[in-house]
Motif scaffolding. Structure first.
Motif, PDB file in Angstrom:
ATOM      1  N   LEU A 108       0.683  -1.227  -0.084  1.00 16.40           N
ATOM      2  CA  LEU A 108      -0.002   0.086  -0.101  1.00 16.40           C
ATOM      3  C   LEU A 108       1.004   1.471   0.026  1.00 16.40           C
ATOM      4  O   LEU A 108       0.671   2.434  -0.908  1.00 16.40           O
ATOM      5  CB  LEU A 108      -1.050  -0.110   1.112  1.00 16.40           C
ATOM      6  N   ALA A 109       2.083   1.194   0.494  1.00 13.25           N
ATOM      7  CA  ALA A 109       2.918   2.454   0.536  1.00 13.25           C
ATOM      8  C   ALA A 109       3.341   2.540  -0.904  1.00 13.25           C
ATOM      9  O   ALA A 109       3.465   3.711  -1.218  1.00 13.25           O
ATOM     10  CB  ALA A 109       4.039   2.326   1.641  1.00 13.25           C
ATOM     11  N   PHE A 110       3.556   1.728  -1.281  1.00 12.65           N
ATOM     12  CA  PHE A 110       4.112   1.755  -3.043  1.00 12.65           C
ATOM     13  C   PHE A 110       3.161   2.018  -3.756  1.00 12.65           C
ATOM     14  O   PHE A 110       3.298   3.272  -4.621  1.00 12.65           O
ATOM     15  CB  PHE A 110       4.599   0.175  -3.595  1.00 12.65           C
ATOM     16  N   VAL A 111       1.907   1.785  -3.610  1.00 10.89           N
ATOM     17  CA  VAL A 111       0.670   1.883  -4.650  1.00 10.89           C
ATOM     18  C   VAL A 111       0.412   3.554  -4.307  1.00 10.89           C
ATOM     19  O   VAL A 111      -0.015   4.152  -5.117  1.00 10.89           O
ATOM     20  CB  VAL A 111      -0.424   1.057  -4.414  1.00 10.89           C
ATOM     21  N   SER A 112       0.320   3.980  -3.041  1.00 12.21           N
ATOM     22  CA  SER A 112      -0.203   5.243  -2.745  1.00 12.21           C
ATOM     23  C   SER A 112       0.999   6.111  -3.208  1.00 12.21           C
ATOM     24  O   SER A 112       0.358   7.213  -3.760  1.00 12.21           O
ATOM     25  CB  SER A 112      -0.220   5.432  -1.168  1.00 12.21           C
ATOM     26  N   SER A 113       2.099   6.013  -3.003  1.00 10.75           N
ATOM     27  CA  SER A 113       3.131   7.147  -3.582  1.00 10.75           C
ATOM     28  C   SER A 113       3.141   6.996  -5.119  1.00 10.75           C
ATOM     29  O   SER A 113       3.272   8.095  -5.745  1.00 10.75           O
ATOM     30  CB  SER A 113       4.545   6.479  -2.998  1.00 10.75           C
ATOM     31  N   ALA A 114       3.043   5.810  -5.670  1.00 12.74           N
ATOM     32  CA  ALA A 114       2.658   5.958  -7.182  1.00 12.74           C
ATOM     33  C   ALA A 114       1.545   6.395  -7.412  1.00 12.74           C
ATOM     34  O   ALA A 114       1.604   7.216  -8.391  1.00 12.74           O
ATOM     35  CB  ALA A 114       2.833   4.407  -7.636  1.00 12.74           C
ATOM     36  N   ALA A 115       0.694   6.446  -6.985  1.00 14.55           N
ATOM     37  CA  ALA A 115      -0.756   6.984  -7.328  1.00 14.55           C
ATOM     38  C   ALA A 115      -0.481   8.703  -7.223  1.00 14.55           C
ATOM     39  O   ALA A 115      -0.900   9.398  -8.021  1.00 14.55           O
ATOM     40  CB  ALA A 115      -1.903   6.582  -6.348  1.00 14.55           C
ATOM     41  N   ILE A 116      -0.101   9.144  -6.053  1.00 14.92           N
ATOM     42  CA  ILE A 116       0.263  10.522  -5.915  1.00 14.92           C
ATOM     43  C   ILE A 116       1.254  11.017  -6.954  1.00 14.92           C
ATOM     44  O   ILE A 116       0.970  12.174  -7.723  1.00 14.92           O
ATOM     45  CB  ILE A 116       0.975  10.711  -4.497  1.00 14.92           C
ATOM     46  N   GLY A 117       2.423  10.073  -7.480  1.00 18.93           N
ATOM     47  CA  GLY A 117       3.047  10.453  -8.520  1.00 18.93           C
ATOM     48  C   GLY A 117       2.552  10.511  -9.881  1.00 18.93           C
ATOM     49  O   GLY A 117       2.671  11.355 -10.662  1.00 18.93           O
ATOM     50  N   ILE A 118       1.529   9.814 -10.247  1.00 14.39           N
ATOM     51  CA  ILE A 118       1.012   9.831 -11.284  1.00 14.39           C
ATOM     52  C   ILE A 118      -0.182  10.881 -11.684  1.00 14.39           C
ATOM     53  O   ILE A 118      -0.114  11.446 -12.620  1.00 14.39           O
ATOM     54  CB  ILE A 118       0.342   8.304 -11.736  1.00 14.39           C
ATOM     55  N   VAL A 119      -0.595  11.155 -10.492  1.00 15.56           N
ATOM     56  CA  VAL A 119      -1.433  12.564 -10.398  1.00 15.56           C
ATOM     57  C   VAL A 119      -0.624  13.595 -10.871  1.00 15.56           C
ATOM     58  O   VAL A 119      -1.232  14.615 -11.586  1.00 15.56           O
ATOM     59  CB  VAL A 119      -2.319  12.647  -9.350  1.00 15.56           C
ATOM     60  N   LEU A 120       0.385  13.833  -9.946  1.00 19.22           N
ATOM     61  CA  LEU A 120       1.486  15.044 -10.111  1.00 19.22           C
ATOM     62  C   LEU A 120       1.980  15.041 -11.412  1.00 19.22           C
ATOM     63  O   LEU A 120       2.406  15.989 -12.047  1.00 19.22           O
ATOM     64  CB  LEU A 120       2.298  15.258  -8.982  1.00 19.22           C
ATOM     65  N   GLU A 121       2.200  13.861 -11.930  1.00 20.70           N
ATOM     66  CA  GLU A 121       3.118  13.786 -13.315  1.00 20.70           C
ATOM     67  C   GLU A 121       1.866  14.356 -14.342  1.00 20.70           C
ATOM     68  O   GLU A 121       2.225  15.119 -15.426  1.00 20.70           O
ATOM     69  CB  GLU A 121       3.313  12.320 -13.495  1.00 20.70           C
ATOM     70  N   ARG A 122       0.771  13.728 -14.269  1.00 15.80           N
ATOM     71  CA  ARG A 122      -0.152  14.251 -15.378  1.00 15.80           C
ATOM     72  C   ARG A 122      -0.813  15.757 -15.227  1.00 15.80           C
ATOM     73  O   ARG A 122      -1.162  16.366 -16.421  1.00 15.80           O
ATOM     74  CB  ARG A 122      -1.384  13.307 -15.257  1.00 15.80           C
ATOM     75  N   THR A 123      -0.725  16.178 -14.199  1.00 11.78           N
ATOM     76  CA  THR A 123      -1.128  17.500 -14.044  1.00 11.78           C
ATOM     77  C   THR A 123       0.026  18.644 -13.927  1.00 11.78           C
ATOM     78  O   THR A 123      -0.331  19.906 -14.341  1.00 11.78           O
ATOM     79  CB  THR A 123      -1.924  17.657 -12.585  1.00 11.78           C
ATOM     80  N   LEU A 124       1.122  18.241 -13.577  1.00 13.64           N
ATOM     81  CA  LEU A 124       2.525  19.374 -13.125  1.00 13.64           C
ATOM     82  C   LEU A 124       3.662  18.834 -13.899  1.00 13.64           C
ATOM     83  O   LEU A 124       3.977  19.725 -14.807  1.00 13.64           O
ATOM     84  CB  LEU A 124       2.461  19.553 -11.768  1.00 13.64           C
ATOM     85  N   TYR A 125       3.909  17.881 -13.543  1.00 14.99           N
ATOM     86  CA  TYR A 125       5.379  17.561 -13.858  1.00 14.99           C
ATOM     87  C   TYR A 125       5.355  17.310 -15.514  1.00 14.99           C
ATOM     88  O   TYR A 125       6.419  17.705 -16.165  1.00 14.99           O
ATOM     89  CB  TYR A 125       5.769  16.022 -13.593  1.00 14.99           C
ATOM     90  N   ARG A 126       4.361  16.863 -16.571  1.00 14.24           N
ATOM     91  CA  ARG A 126       4.645  16.628 -17.633  1.00 14.24           C
ATOM     92  C   ARG A 126       5.041  18.031 -18.559  1.00 14.24           C
ATOM     93  O   ARG A 126       5.730  18.002 -19.504  1.00 14.24           O
ATOM     94  CB  ARG A 126       3.316  16.100 -18.214  1.00 14.24           C
ATOM     95  N   HIS A 127       4.726  19.068 -17.828  1.00 13.00           N
ATOM     96  CA  HIS A 127       4.772  20.454 -18.498  1.00 13.00           C
ATOM     97  C   HIS A 127       6.293  20.921 -18.221  1.00 13.00           C
ATOM     98  O   HIS A 127       6.678  21.938 -18.962  1.00 13.00           O
ATOM     99  CB  HIS A 127       3.904  21.629 -17.726  1.00 13.00           C
ATOM    100  N   LEU A 128       6.901  20.254 -17.261  1.00 10.21           N
ATOM    101  CA  LEU A 128       8.520  20.525 -17.296  1.00 10.21           C
ATOM    102  C   LEU A 128       9.647  19.660 -17.702  1.00 10.21           C
ATOM    103  O   LEU A 128      10.576  19.868 -17.842  1.00 10.21           O
ATOM    104  CB  LEU A 128       8.747  20.467 -15.822  1.00 10.21           C
ATOM    105  N   TYR A 129       9.210  18.622 -18.783  1.00 13.24           N
ATOM    106  CA  TYR A 129      10.085  17.647 -19.348  1.00 13.24           C
ATOM    107  C   TYR A 129      10.921  18.428 -20.202  1.00 13.24           C
ATOM    108  O   TYR A 129      12.107  17.902 -20.335  1.00 13.24           O
ATOM    109  CB  TYR A 129       9.042  16.540 -19.770  1.00 13.24           C
TER     110      TYR A 129
END
Length: 289
Positions: free
Chosen positions: A67-88
């Motif tokens: 659950l620790a792995f999944v929760s961090s991965a879920a937070i990561g994919i949400v932030l990647e889709r909304t914020l990080y992708r614009h900085l690549y």
């Protein structure tokens, strides 16, 4: 001799723990060429999820780790889709400024929600204490860390080097336009890779909570360790950070045991010496951006 072997075992366990915490950064920095200084925030998220599940909800420790792995991965994919992708495609300076700001935001949020007290995870009885092997003290929890991290290292190396996804990831990083022309969904590959790196950080945060402790300033306190591992090992492979983690873990434990007054500086001295000898890291290569 017994104390040397005991310190060697503890150093290997600490090095393995550093690798799990830092290998996600090695993936995003080395394979995606993205500087994510908020990596420690995802580790902290996984640690707190595991702590809440085990200490407050009574979950078994081994059930809380996924659950620790999944929760961090879920937070990561949400932030990647909304914020990080614009900085690549932005400069490394922009990436550093954004992610360090995100780190301070996570510190403030966790401090407000959980408080600033340092917490640890309640381990099951089977993982507490130690046993002797020819006079060498073997900690049960540290032995478990070595086993889990060893299996994780082998699996990660095989996925990146032997699977179709690994080849697609390398193609997407080397030439995104050509990879898209070949039918590779580059944004999807990047999103999955970023989420996986965040999940590894969360797993490392859960495993490290009992040894390093967990508090809102975890991302800031250990950010330098993550960067040292990737810098010394080189960001072009997983093997480099893995060997660097072992070397630095053993050196750090030995330094704090044999020269306690200078112990905290041993790891920085090792970093300086190695980078003077190998400026791109042990297994690094010069890469053009």
């Amino acid at each position: 001799m017994t104390s040397i072997l005991t310190n060697l075992f503890d150093g290997v366990a600490y090095g393995m723990l550093l690798f799990v915490l830092a290998c996600g950064l090695a993936v995003t920095l080395g394979l995606m060429n993205f500087v994510n200084l908020a990596h420690g925030a995802f580790a902290m998220a996984g640690g707190y999820v595991c702590m809440v599940l085990v200490n407050r909800m009574g979950w078994p420790f081994f059930a809380a780790l996924p659950l620790a792995f999944v929760s961090s991965a879920a937070i990561g994919i949400v932030l990647e889709r909304t914020l990080y992708r614009h900085l690549y495609t932005r400069s490394h300076l922009d990436q550093v400024l954004f992610t360090i700001g995100l780190t301070f935001m996570s510190v403030a949020a966790v401090d407000y929600i959980q408080g600033s007290s340092r917490v640890f995870i309640n381990l099951p009885a089977a993982l507490q204490g130690q046993f002797d092997v020819f006079g060498v003290g073997i900690g049960r929890y540290r032995l478990m860390i070595i086993v889990i991290c060893g299996l994780l290292t082998i699996g990660l190396q095989m996925v990146l080097a032997k699977t179709r996804f690994g080849s697609r990831l390398r193609a997407a990083v080397d030439d995104p336009r050509a990879a898209s022309g070949l039918g590779i969904n580059v944004p999807q590959v990047f999103a999955f890779t970023f989420a996986f790196g965040c999940g590894l950080a969360g797993l490392g945060g859960a495993l490290s909570a009992e040894i390093l402790g967990l508090d809102p300033y975890f991302p800031l306190k250990f950010m330098i360790y993550f960067l040292i591992v990737v810098t010394v090992g080189g960001s072009s492979s997983i093997t480099g950070p893995f060997l660097a983690s072992l070397l630095l873990g053993i050196g750090d434990v030995a330094g704090k045991y044999y020269v306690p007054k200078m112990g905290p500086f041993v790891i920085y001295t090792m970093m300086i010496v190695i980078l003077i000898w190998r400026p791109n890291g042990l297994f690094g290569r010069t890469a053009a951006r």
